[in-house]
Design a protein around this motif. Structure first.
Motif, PDB file in Angstrom:
ATOM      1  N   UNK A 152      -8.817  53.351   2.403  1.00  8.54           N
ATOM      2  CA  UNK A 152      -8.659  51.991   1.861  1.00  8.54           C
ATOM      3  C   UNK A 152      -9.876  51.657   1.031  1.00  8.54           C
ATOM      4  N   UNK A 153      -9.630  51.013  -0.088  1.00  2.00           N
ATOM      5  CA  UNK A 153     -10.698  50.548  -0.970  1.00  2.00           C
ATOM      6  C   UNK A 153     -11.675  51.668  -1.327  1.00  2.00           C
ATOM      7  N   UNK A 154     -11.123  52.834  -1.657  1.00  2.52           N
ATOM      8  CA  UNK A 154     -11.952  53.962  -2.072  1.00  2.52           C
ATOM      9  C   UNK A 154     -12.530  53.672  -3.449  1.00  2.52           C
ATOM     10  N   UNK A 155     -13.839  53.811  -3.555  1.00  2.05           N
ATOM     11  CA  UNK A 155     -14.525  53.494  -4.804  1.00  2.05           C
ATOM     12  C   UNK A 155     -15.272  54.707  -5.336  1.00  2.05           C
ATOM     13  N   UNK A 156     -15.317  54.767  -6.666  1.00  3.24           N
ATOM     14  CA  UNK A 156     -16.163  55.710  -7.371  1.00  3.24           C
ATOM     15  C   UNK A 156     -16.632  54.993  -8.636  1.00  3.24           C
ATOM     16  N   UNK A 157     -17.378  55.674  -9.467  1.00 11.04           N
ATOM     17  CA  UNK A 157     -17.895  55.021 -10.675  1.00 11.04           C
ATOM     18  C   UNK A 157     -16.795  54.519 -11.600  1.00 11.04           C
ATOM     19  N   UNK A 158     -15.638  55.168 -11.580  1.00 10.06           N
ATOM     20  CA  UNK A 158     -14.550  54.800 -12.492  1.00 10.06           C
ATOM     21  C   UNK A 158     -13.656  53.673 -11.986  1.00 10.06           C
ATOM     22  N   UNK A 159     -13.787  53.284 -10.717  1.00 12.05           N
ATOM     23  CA  UNK A 159     -12.955  52.202 -10.210  1.00 12.05           C
ATOM     24  C   UNK A 159     -12.658  52.313  -8.731  1.00 12.05           C
ATOM     25  N   UNK A 160     -11.562  51.696  -8.343  1.00 15.70           N
ATOM     26  CA  UNK A 160     -11.201  51.603  -6.926  1.00 15.70           C
ATOM     27  C   UNK A 160      -9.711  51.830  -6.732  1.00 15.70           C
ATOM     28  N   UNK A 161      -9.377  52.518  -5.640  1.00 12.78           N
ATOM     29  CA  UNK A 161      -7.996  52.651  -5.187  1.00 12.78           C
ATOM     30  C   UNK A 161      -7.834  51.774  -3.952  1.00 12.78           C
ATOM     31  N   UNK A 162      -6.791  50.937  -3.933  1.00 12.18           N
ATOM     32  CA  UNK A 162      -6.598  50.029  -2.800  1.00 12.18           C
ATOM     33  C   UNK A 162      -6.236  50.787  -1.524  1.00 12.18           C
ATOM     34  N   UNK A 163      -5.187  51.610  -1.606  1.00 11.75           N
ATOM     35  CA  UNK A 163      -4.702  52.330  -0.423  1.00 11.75           C
ATOM     36  C   UNK A 163      -4.314  53.745  -0.838  1.00 11.75           C
ATOM     37  N   UNK A 164      -4.725  54.706  -0.034  1.00 13.28           N
ATOM     38  CA  UNK A 164      -4.270  56.089  -0.184  1.00 13.28           C
ATOM     39  C   UNK A 164      -3.561  56.436   1.114  1.00 13.28           C
ATOM     40  N   UNK A 165      -2.326  56.946   0.990  1.00 10.16           N
ATOM     41  CA  UNK A 165      -1.534  57.237   2.180  1.00 10.16           C
ATOM     42  C   UNK A 165      -0.763  58.540   1.999  1.00 10.16           C
ATOM     43  N   UNK A 166      -0.435  59.149   3.122  1.00 11.52           N
ATOM     44  CA  UNK A 166       0.418  60.342   3.113  1.00 11.52           C
ATOM     45  C   UNK A 166       1.800  59.897   3.577  1.00 11.52           C
TER      46      UNK A 166
ATOM     47  N   UNK B 170      -6.624  58.628  -8.885  1.00 14.50           N
ATOM     48  CA  UNK B 170      -5.907  59.448  -7.906  1.00 14.50           C
ATOM     49  C   UNK B 170      -6.370  60.898  -7.999  1.00 14.50           C
ATOM     50  N   UNK B 171      -6.511  61.412  -9.198  1.00 14.98           N
ATOM     51  CA  UNK B 171      -6.967  62.791  -9.373  1.00 14.98           C
ATOM     52  C   UNK B 171      -8.400  62.961  -8.878  1.00 14.98           C
ATOM     53  N   UNK B 172      -9.246  61.966  -9.111  1.00 15.17           N
ATOM     54  CA  UNK B 172     -10.613  62.020  -8.600  1.00 15.17           C
ATOM     55  C   UNK B 172     -10.634  61.994  -7.072  1.00 15.17           C
ATOM     56  N   UNK B 173      -9.757  61.186  -6.475  1.00 10.53           N
ATOM     57  CA  UNK B 173      -9.684  61.133  -5.014  1.00 10.53           C
ATOM     58  C   UNK B 173      -9.288  62.499  -4.458  1.00 10.53           C
ATOM     59  N   UNK B 174      -8.297  63.134  -5.076  1.00  9.81           N
ATOM     60  CA  UNK B 174      -7.844  64.449  -4.609  1.00  9.81           C
ATOM     61  C   UNK B 174      -8.984  65.468  -4.715  1.00  9.81           C
ATOM     62  N   UNK B 175      -9.718  65.433  -5.809  1.00 10.55           N
ATOM     63  CA  UNK B 175     -10.857  66.357  -5.963  1.00 10.55           C
ATOM     64  C   UNK B 175     -11.928  66.101  -4.905  1.00 10.55           C
ATOM     65  N   UNK B 176     -12.117  64.833  -4.534  1.00 10.31           N
ATOM     66  CA  UNK B 176     -13.126  64.487  -3.521  1.00 10.31           C
ATOM     67  C   UNK B 176     -12.656  64.811  -2.103  1.00 10.31           C
ATOM     68  N   UNK B 177     -11.354  65.026  -1.921  1.00 14.21           N
ATOM     69  CA  UNK B 177     -10.769  65.292  -0.600  1.00 14.21           C
ATOM     70  C   UNK B 177      -9.847  66.513  -0.684  1.00 14.21           C
ATOM     71  N   UNK B 178     -10.380  67.688  -1.019  1.00 12.49           N
ATOM     72  CA  UNK B 178      -9.519  68.851  -1.288  1.00 12.49           C
ATOM     73  C   UNK B 178      -8.717  69.343  -0.086  1.00 12.49           C
ATOM     74  N   UNK B 179      -9.158  69.081   1.114  1.00 11.92           N
ATOM     75  CA  UNK B 179      -8.440  69.569   2.294  1.00 11.92           C
ATOM     76  C   UNK B 179      -7.295  68.658   2.712  1.00 11.92           C
ATOM     77  N   UNK B 180      -7.156  67.514   2.070  1.00 11.92           N
ATOM     78  CA  UNK B 180      -6.120  66.551   2.447  1.00 11.92           C
ATOM     79  C   UNK B 180      -4.809  66.885   1.760  1.00 11.92           C
ATOM     80  N   UNK B 181      -3.818  67.253   2.542  1.00  7.40           N
ATOM     81  CA  UNK B 181      -2.455  67.502   2.057  1.00  7.40           C
ATOM     82  C   UNK B 181      -2.429  68.393   0.818  1.00  7.40           C
ATOM     83  N   UNK B 182      -2.931  69.635   0.925  1.00  6.69           N
ATOM     84  CA  UNK B 182      -2.909  70.531  -0.235  1.00  6.69           C
ATOM     85  C   UNK B 182      -1.480  70.748  -0.726  1.00  6.69           C
TER      86      UNK B 182
END
Length: 120
Positions: A29-43, A80-92
């Motif tokens: 929730x509220x994942x932030x990086x320099x480019x912005x924020x994602x409200x919710x990431x879910x599987x 979303x692509x940045x989140x996936x790169x930051x969390x490579x083991x999540x739901x490959x």
């Protein structure tokens, strides 16, 4: 906390409860990086869902989904692509899906909720 921030947080809390009730597993929730924020990431099933939540007290300034225009969607896809790169083991190998939840009402806990899946 500003009233606008409280409204947004209450809307996100409602959105999380709604998603969990439909079988989504909340990953972030509220994942932030320099480019912005994602409200919710879910599987959800075979997909990673990146959910933008927009909460409004009224429709005086338009429907919440109107705020998710083409440039906003492009930015969300990049995040979303940045989140996936930051969390490579999540739901490959999962499918990536952009979703939106709009809530309208004086009280986000009881306002009208709409859910759009697979925004393009």
């Amino acid at each position: 906390m500003a009233a606008k921030d409280e409204l947004g947080r209450a809307g996100e809390d409602r959105a999380v409860a709604y998603l969990i009730g439909r079988g989504y597993a909340i990953l972030d929730r509220n994942w932030r990086c320099e480019q912005g924020e994602l409200d919710i990431v879910a599987h959800h099933r075979d997909a990673l869902a990146f959910v933008e939540v927009k909460t409004r007290r009224t429709l005086d300034y338009g429907h919440p989904f109107e705020a998710i225009d083409r440039p906003k969607r492009r930015r969300l896809w990049r995040l979303a692509q940045l989140w996936v790169r930051a969390h490579p083991a999540t739901a490959p190998g999962a499918v990536l899906r952009l979703e939106a939840i709009g809530i309208v009402g004086a009280d986000p806990a009881r306002g009208a909720l709409e859910h759009l899946q697979d925004l393009r």
